[in-house]
Design an enzyme around this catalytic site. Structure first.
Site, mmCIF file in Angstrom:
data_model
loop_
_atom_site.group_PDB
_atom_site.id
_atom_site.type_symbol
_atom_site.label_atom_id
_atom_site.label_comp_id
_atom_site.label_asym_id
_atom_site.label_seq_id
_atom_site.Cartn_x
_atom_site.Cartn_y
_atom_site.Cartn_z
ATOM 1 N N THR A 8 63.370 13.544 52.220
ATOM 2 C CA THR A 8 62.678 14.383 53.196
ATOM 3 C C THR A 8 62.706 15.869 52.835
ATOM 4 O O THR A 8 62.134 16.687 53.549
ATOM 5 C CB THR A 8 63.313 14.208 54.594
ATOM 6 O OG1 THR A 8 64.707 14.537 54.505
ATOM 7 C CG2 THR A 8 63.124 12.791 55.103
ATOM 8 N N CYS A 9 63.339 16.227 51.738
ATOM 9 C CA CYS A 9 63.477 17.629 51.320
ATOM 10 C C CYS A 9 62.243 18.053 50.513
ATOM 11 O O CYS A 9 61.912 17.424 49.502
ATOM 12 C CB CYS A 9 64.747 17.771 50.473
ATOM 13 S SG CYS A 9 64.925 19.346 49.630
#
Length: 121
Positions: A8-9
């Site tokens: 999710t980064c």
């Protein structure tokens, strides 16, 4: 080559896009292997901790006072990302220096990188 980070980064997504042949390990789901953590800490020290992260800000003083290896083992999302392991070389972060160290050009940057040599995956 292995990229350790979070799926999710956004910065990790940029690294994955720029390094399509690299394997990816989501440290939230799988953790950081102990041998990789040991070598990364030897090379980068406390720079391996992302003290600007939400995870860090949510930790109490007792957790923040833990040894970095223990803290990352318990809270892998507090690790600076991405950590790219290419044989004996490790690159931390995804700024222009990190990209240059990995032979990547023309990418947008976020954060600062640190590179090191050592035993890794």
């Amino acid at each position: 080559m292995i990229i350790y980070g979070l799926k999710t980064c956004d910065t990790c997504r940029k690294a994955r896009k720029a390094l399509p042949g690299a394997a990816f390990v989501d440290v939230r789901e799988e953790g950081l292997p102990g041998d990789v953590l040991e070598v990364a800490l030897a090379q980068f020290g406390e720079k391996l901790l992302n003290t600007r992260s939400t995870t860090w800000r949510e930790l109490d003083d007792a957790a923040r006072s833990l040894a970095p290896a223990t803290l990352i083992a318990r809270h892998p999302t507090v690790m600076k990302r991405p950590l790219v392991v290419d044989g004996a070389r490790m690159v931390l972060g995804w700024d222009k220096a990190a990209q240059a160290a990995l032979g990547v050009t023309g990418q947008s940057t976020t954060g600062q990188a640190t590179t090191g040599q050592g035993g890794g995956a």
